[in-house]
Scaffold this motif. Structure first.
Motif, PDB file in Angstrom:
ATOM      1  N   LEU A   1      -1.813   4.187   3.781  1.00 47.58           N
ATOM      2  CA  LEU A   1      -1.470   3.932   5.184  1.00 47.58           C
ATOM      3  C   LEU A   1      -1.919   5.097   6.071  1.00 47.58           C
ATOM      4  O   LEU A   1      -2.362   4.887   7.210  1.00 47.58           O
ATOM      5  CB  LEU A   1       0.029   3.700   5.321  1.00 47.58           C
ATOM      6  N   ALA A   2      -1.815   6.319   5.554  1.00 46.96           N
ATOM      7  CA  ALA A   2      -2.291   7.491   6.303  1.00 46.96           C
ATOM      8  C   ALA A   2      -3.800   7.422   6.496  1.00 46.96           C
ATOM      9  O   ALA A   2      -4.325   7.773   7.568  1.00 46.96           O
ATOM     10  CB  ALA A   2      -1.904   8.773   5.569  1.00 46.96           C
TER      11      ALA A   2
ATOM     12  N   TYR B   1      -8.745   7.387   1.631  1.00 45.39           N
ATOM     13  CA  TYR B   1      -8.439   6.124   0.944  1.00 45.39           C
ATOM     14  C   TYR B   1      -9.005   6.146  -0.481  1.00 45.39           C
ATOM     15  O   TYR B   1      -8.341   5.717  -1.429  1.00 45.39           O
ATOM     16  CB  TYR B   1      -9.025   4.961   1.728  1.00 45.39           C
TER      17      TYR B   1
ATOM     18  N   SER C   1       0.837  -1.196   0.000  1.00 42.28           N
ATOM     19  CA  SER C   1       0.000   0.000   0.000  1.00 42.28           C
ATOM     20  C   SER C   1       0.871   1.245   0.000  1.00 42.28           C
ATOM     21  O   SER C   1       1.982   1.250   0.550  1.00 42.28           O
ATOM     22  CB  SER C   1      -0.915   0.013   1.222  1.00 42.28           C
ATOM     23  N   SER C   2       0.371   2.310  -0.605  1.00 43.67           N
ATOM     24  CA  SER C   2       1.103   3.576  -0.661  1.00 43.67           C
ATOM     25  C   SER C   2       1.051   4.260   0.698  1.00 43.67           C
ATOM     26  O   SER C   2       0.258   3.896   1.578  1.00 43.67           O
ATOM     27  CB  SER C   2       0.487   4.480  -1.729  1.00 43.67           C
ATOM     28  N   SER C   3       1.896   5.259   0.872  1.00 42.06           N
ATOM     29  CA  SER C   3       1.928   6.008   2.133  1.00 42.06           C
ATOM     30  C   SER C   3       0.603   6.723   2.377  1.00 42.06           C
ATOM     31  O   SER C   3       0.168   6.879   3.526  1.00 42.06           O
ATOM     32  CB  SER C   3       3.075   7.024   2.107  1.00 42.06           C
ATOM     33  N   LEU C   4      -0.077   7.143   1.295  1.00 45.32           N
ATOM     34  CA  LEU C   4      -1.359   7.828   1.434  1.00 45.32           C
ATOM     35  C   LEU C   4      -2.428   6.854   1.937  1.00 45.32           C
ATOM     36  O   LEU C   4      -3.276   7.216   2.776  1.00 45.32           O
ATOM     37  CB  LEU C   4      -1.780   8.427   0.093  1.00 45.32           C
TER      38      LEU C   4
END
Length: 338
Positions: free
Chosen positions: A134-135, A301, A129-132
């Motif tokens: 995960l955020a 997301y 998963s991208s950092s976005l």
């Protein structure tokens, strides 16, 4: 099944009606379930009746020619054992969660669906998963933590059922993808198998739960009035349970996963308002903040996945004018001479 063109609708109108149909039926389903469980606390019996009514209605659509239902085959049923197990467990804990928590808190109790989905996608499918993303998961977790820790009188058992429900919902989405191959990628066939086999699996659970005896006691002590109330609750929730299944299938087939998640977020807001006005739920500051954070995480997301889809899309050059076509021919001739 009728198409948008056969009903005289544009594609945009069909999408709007489909999303609206899904949201309305899902909201009514939650409300009916809460009303039924407030009236008579028989969660497994109610769930069994809902599945029975869904199967009967699916058979009606088959008989009338609206949809074609498959014949149950043993090899297919064996291949769907993981799906049926997750489905029955998920429906059970969903219903039990609704027994112990308010309608407005239901979204918080089941708020960890997104983080668990991302975790299982990585562990089981190897999808990073991208950092976005995960955020977004962290935002949702903060919403869950804020909502849970701010409550004083909330049921711990209801929260546990909500967390287990989040896990089963996350696994359910993954298992569905793997199960479609067993039914030749037919969503309708999968819905039918899912309801029939889940009904069969749930039957012994109803007897083991002792709720059959409770129904008999209720009938003996309160007479036909209680029995009629139970039948009415089972019938209403069964019909709307069937409609939610149908609406979910229609929305997924008509829209993108992004639209599906956005409508789910909007449904969460409406569900909170419904709990406040219809069931007199108390909306505390912590509960409201938790809901806002969970919905914000879901929106983040959705934005992240939409960006990923746009980045992965391969643009194709399509000549629009004769000049473009001539230029394309000239470029090919130059390449040929070289």
């Amino acid at each position: 099944m009728p198409t948008a063109s056969s009903l005289g609708l544009t594609e945009r109108q069909a999408v709007i009606l489909t999303v609206g149909f899904y949201m309305v039926t899902a909201l009514i389903m939650v409300s009916c379930n809460k009303w039924a469980l407030n009236t008579i606390e028989l969660p497994w019996m109610l769930l069994w009746c809902q599945m029975l009514i869904a199967v009967l209605l699916l058979k009606v659509t088959d008989y009338t020619g609206m949809l074609k239902m498959p014949e149950i085959k043993t090899d297919v049923a064996k291949a769907l054992i993981p799906l049926i197990s997750i489905n029955v467990l998920g429906l059970g804990v969903n219903t039990l969660c609704l027994v112990y928590v308010d309608t407005s808190f239901y979204q918080i109790a089941r708020g960890l669906v997104l983080p668990f989905t991302v975790i299982f996608a990585y562990v089981l499918l190897g999808q990073p998963s991208s950092s976005l993303v995960l955020a977004a998961c962290f935002t949702v977790f903060c919403g869950f933590y804020t909502g849970v820790t701010s409550e004083i009188n909330v049921s711990s058992l209801g929260i546990i059922f909500g967390v287990v429900s989040s896990i089963t919902t996350s696994l359910h989405a993954i298992v569905i993808k793997k199960s479609l191959g067993a039914v030749n990628n037919s969503s309708i066939d999968l819905v039918f198998y899912n309801n029939v086999l889940s009904l069969i699996v749930t039957t012994p659970i109803v007897f083991l739960s002792g709720e059959i005896g409770l129904v008999s006691e209720l009938f003996d002590t309160e007479g036909f009035q209680a029995f009629h109330s139970f039948l009415a609750a089972a019938l209403v929730t069964g019909i709307f349970g069937f409609l939610v299944n149908l609406a979910g299938f229609m929305q997924i087939s008509k829209t993108s996963p992004t639209t599906h998640m956005v409508s789910g977020a909007v449904r969460g807001v409406l569900q909170t308002l419904l709990g406040y006005f219809a069931f007199n739920d108390i909306i505390t500051g912590g509960r409201l903040m938790g809901i806002v954070l969970i919905i914000s995480g879901g929106a983040l997301y959705t934005y992240a996945k939409d960006k990923e889809m746009q980045a992965n899309a391969k643009p194709t050059y399509i000549p629009m004018t004769q000049q473009d076509v001539d230029s394309d021919h000239e470029e090919r001739n130059e390449v040929g001479k070289a």
